[in-house]
Design a protein around this motif. Structure first.
Motif, PDB file in Angstrom:
ATOM      1  N   CYS A  39       0.836  -1.205   0.000  1.00 29.49           N
ATOM      2  CA  CYS A  39       0.000   0.000   0.000  1.00 29.49           C
ATOM      3  C   CYS A  39       0.874   1.259   0.000  1.00 29.49           C
ATOM      4  O   CYS A  39       0.627   2.194  -0.775  1.00 29.49           O
ATOM      5  CB  CYS A  39      -0.915  -0.022   1.222  1.00 29.49           C
ATOM      6  N   LEU A  43       1.009   4.077  -2.898  1.00 30.23           N
ATOM      7  CA  LEU A  43       0.602   5.449  -2.550  1.00 30.23           C
ATOM      8  C   LEU A  43       1.697   6.453  -2.889  1.00 30.23           C
ATOM      9  O   LEU A  43       1.406   7.560  -3.341  1.00 30.23           O
ATOM     10  CB  LEU A  43       0.233   5.532  -1.072  1.00 30.23           C
ATOM     11  N   LEU A  69      -4.895   0.962  -2.197  1.00 26.50           N
ATOM     12  CA  LEU A  69      -5.808   0.849  -1.054  1.00 26.50           C
ATOM     13  C   LEU A  69      -6.715  -0.368  -1.166  1.00 26.50           C
ATOM     14  O   LEU A  69      -7.078  -0.976  -0.154  1.00 26.50           O
ATOM     15  CB  LEU A  69      -6.652   2.123  -0.933  1.00 26.50           C
TER      16      LEU A  69
END
Length: 177
Positions: A39, A43, A69
């Motif tokens: 994640c 990101l 996500l």
């Protein structure tokens, strides 16, 4: 005065099973690290894509954000779904007897209450570890096999049970949350 034998007739319910599975998987075995790392990486790439300000970078950033996500969320959701299915398969609602442990000076004796099996005896030196969590003690016979000792199911108080374990296990094998 320390007791000679403590007997625990364990009745397992869905909530105790679920709390243990989450503890074992995400806290003890740290299986949250890889999804969290995945994640974080996506990101960061999404932030780079948004910051680039080029044509289509918002679309690429949105896709990276969604995947970064979404996949960990699906991983956790699938795990929780499998836990519910396993609890249903084990018929833990309502609570049912699963095993009986007898803690003595020589070691631990385990009797399966769900099906007819031979009684297993373990010496204290062969017990891997014990973890004290809210409402339950997890007694690990091996790193992958644990016995749950919920509070109120032994013929001793939770404090007496923990003191008994502390008297027979090395300090590095005892863990309190």
């Amino acid at each position: 005065m320390q007791r000679e034998i403590i007997t625990i007739h364990v009745k397992m319910d869905r909530q105790t099973f679920r709390r243990f599975a989450l503890f074992d998987t995400f806290r003890l075995k740290k299986r949250w690290c890889k999804p969290a790392l995945f994640c974080a990486i996506l990101l960061v790439f999404a932030a780079v894509a948004f910051a680039a300000g080029r044509e289509q970078s918002a679309l690429i950033g949105s896709v990276l954000l969604l995947v970064g996500l979404g996949l960990p969320a699906v991983y956790v959701g699938t795990y929780l779904s499998q836990l519910n299915a396993q609890a249903k398969k084990l018929r833990l609602d309502p609570p049912r007897p699963v095993y009986t442990l007898r803690l003595a000076q020589e070691g631990v004796t385990i009797q399966n209450d769900m099906k007819a099996e031979a009684t297993v005896s373990l010496e204290w030196k062969n017990i891997h570890a014990a973890w004290r969590d809210k409402g339950c003690i997890y007694l690990y016979a091996t790193p992958v096999r644990a016995f749950l000792l919920p509070d109120g199911q032994a013929d001793a108080t939770p404090q007496e049970l923990w003191a008994f374990l502390a008297a027979h296990l090395a300090k590095e094998r005892l863990h309190q949350k």
